[in-house]
Write an enzyme that holds these catalytic residues in place. Sequence first.
Site, PDB file in Angstrom:
ATOM      1  CG  ASN A   1      -2.279   4.805  -6.699  1.00 39.03           C
ATOM      2  OD1 ASN A   1      -2.328   4.309  -7.817  1.00 39.03           O
ATOM      3  ND2 ASN A   1      -1.294   5.618  -6.325  1.00 39.03           N
TER       4      ASN A   1
ATOM      5  N   GLY B   1      -1.019  -0.711  -5.432  1.00 38.97           N
ATOM      6  CA  GLY B   1      -0.369  -1.797  -6.147  1.00 38.97           C
ATOM      7  C   GLY B   1       0.852  -1.375  -6.942  1.00 38.97           C
TER       8      GLY B   1
ATOM      9  CE  LYS C   1      -2.178  -2.304 -12.152  1.00 44.64           C
ATOM     10  NZ  LYS C   1      -2.930  -3.566 -12.213  1.00 44.64           N
TER      11      LYS C   1
ATOM     12  CD  GLN D   1      -2.627  -1.859   1.258  1.00 46.26           C
ATOM     13  OE1 GLN D   1      -1.867  -1.461   0.384  1.00 46.26           O
ATOM     14  NE2 GLN D   1      -3.331  -2.961   1.119  1.00 46.26           N
TER      15      GLN D   1
ATOM     16  N   GLY E   1      -3.875  -6.910   1.570  1.00 41.01           N
ATOM     17  CA  GLY E   1      -4.984  -6.963   0.625  1.00 41.01           C
ATOM     18  C   GLY E   1      -5.813  -5.694   0.688  1.00 41.01           C
ATOM     19  CG  HIS E   2      -8.488  -4.887  -2.579  1.00 39.73           C
ATOM     20  ND1 HIS E   2      -9.605  -5.567  -2.163  1.00 39.73           N
ATOM     21  CD2 HIS E   2      -8.160  -5.400  -3.795  1.00 39.73           C
ATOM     22  CE1 HIS E   2      -9.939  -6.444  -3.088  1.00 39.73           C
ATOM     23  NE2 HIS E   2      -9.092  -6.378  -4.082  1.00 39.73           N
TER      24      HIS E   2
ATOM     25  CG  ASN F   1      -9.355  -1.798  -7.968  1.00 40.29           C
ATOM     26  OD1 ASN F   1      -9.371  -1.617  -6.759  1.00 40.29           O
ATOM     27  ND2 ASN F   1      -9.613  -2.974  -8.511  1.00 40.29           N
TER      28      ASN F   1
ATOM     29  CG  ASP G   1      -6.272  -1.540 -12.217  1.00 39.03           C
ATOM     30  OD1 ASP G   1      -7.383  -1.381 -11.673  1.00 39.03           O
ATOM     31  OD2 ASP G   1      -5.696  -2.645 -12.275  1.00 39.03           O
TER      32      ASP G   1
ATOM     33  CE  LYS H   1      -7.339  -5.707 -11.593  1.00 37.82           C
ATOM     34  NZ  LYS H   1      -7.067  -4.776 -10.470  1.00 37.82           N
TER      35      LYS H   1
END
Length: 594
Positions: A206, A208, A219, A283, A311-312, A340, A342, A489
């Site tokens: 989560n 992003g 998002k 992160q 990056g993930h 993800n 989303d 996305k």
Amino acid sequence: VNVILCIGELLEEREAGKTDEVNKRQLGACIPKIKDWSKIVIAYEPVWAIGTGKVATPEQAEETQAAIRAYVKTAVSADVAENLRIQYGGSVTPDNCKDLIAKPNIDGFLVGGASLKPSFMDIISTVGPSKLQTLWPSYKEKMEKEGCNEAAIAAFKYNLGVLASGADVMIPESRLDSVEGLQEFEKLKIKPDPKLLKKTVILKLNGGLGTGMGLDKAKSLLTVTEGNSFLDLIAKQVASMKKEFKTNLKFMLMNSFATSADTLEALSKYADLGTGADLEFVQNKAPKVAASDMMPAAWEKDPSHEWCPPGHGDLYPAMLGSGTLDKLLKKGFKYMFVSNSDNLGATMDLKILSYFASTGAPFMMEVAVRTDADKKGGHLAKDKITGGLLLRESAQCPEEDEKAFQDTTKYGFFNTNNLWVDLVALKAQFKKNDGALPLPVMKNSKTVDPRDKNSTKVLQLETAMGAAIECFEGATALVIPRSRFAPVKTTNDLFALRSDAYTLTKDFRITLAEKRNGVPPDVKLDGMYKFTDAMEKMIPNGPPSLIDCKKIVVEGEVTFAKDVVIKGTVTIKNGGSGSKEVPAGTYEDKTVDL
């Protein structure tokens, strides 16, 4: 006196899987006698490769030398391990030296008979001095000053080492084979085992922001359907799963420094999810690299722009550095399901969990069949060198191989980013690689201030979590139905997701309608609808019916009336100025000029 200490295994010892055991025994006999490590260089020389023309692959050499460094860290000290030079010796040539020296734990070469040949100068000119040794002190100081943990620093050092080596980070077509014979979800014949749920953690990524869709927040706070945001639906999914499985499922989030506060506030109304460190870990962040000289990028106007998300793929070092991995292991958790935030089709599936546990695999990727709508995204492939599976993203594909990259008949599966990880195996990989998982590195060219295109040009070094499939021997993949993959996305995705092409299930999953046969509608909105607020104005009455739509293209400014039905392939054009309405009615396989 300076000493080069040579260690290495016989061919039969390597084939018996005793390489690390042999090296530890040889090195262990010498360690008690070494008083000044600044005068010691270790050379790993596989006996079977000395003067034979045979050579360890870069991956084999890197894996072994990382294990040597990890052993020195344990047996002597972390400081000695970090500063120790470990060379490789074994049929080094001008042809293989570039790939070998690109590995972060190969600090140089011990060259024997080949040093008497004219081609030795080619090796010297290819390798040159170590850029990493010059660059690293500045980065180390910066990251320590920022309070970055050891795992974050180790991960970035690995990535920077790949960049500084000049290694080609692309994955060419010549290295790959297609993947065949994967297990399919529909053909699984395994009895679900509910007891496994007590040893499993569900993790949602989560981190992003929705900047690409015009948002300045996480998002996952975006409204998706029926007044629910992604986070609302995730919380309701977890509650539904707890009820279905009659157990207190462990749930966690990996947030970023930009999404943590908003996310925790939004989820505070769902008390059963947990709070604080029991609910989230954050992160890491990584320094941006100046494109001109590879030094740490500086931006005095706003120093926060000097940092970026890595990056993930940072999932793994973030779990280690935050202490989350060790806490989960200590509490008896063994399996982790990652997806993800989303992707609302990705929920805990007891049948898949039971299958993963039964395979004994350390890592499993859920993949789906590629369609034309997926051809520009990453694909699963087989590595000709190792025989294992790997993930190739579009950023890793050479330009000349783009046509093959998009060939869905050859590369038939894509990564859904639904991953299953054995936490015990993950911990073992960190131990084996001295605290850093050797993920493939991707370079993204940006400006230090993303809103100022005239600001300093930088490189952002990123990794993908799915790429870990090549780090685990015995990793596998499972072909899943498209119903487990419903991400958002772009506004194209959101437009489709809100239509009748998708349904909201009783357990709060969003899945493709059965009539779609696993294939989503292809939506191409005009660039003016890139941001969600503009898209909302286009569909004040909700999106048109897309249940029978193959492809819809919108060109120009339009507004959809209520009860618009799209079938087949339809293009809607407004070549004039101002918005024009698409009247109610059915449009099938045609171009509509308003």
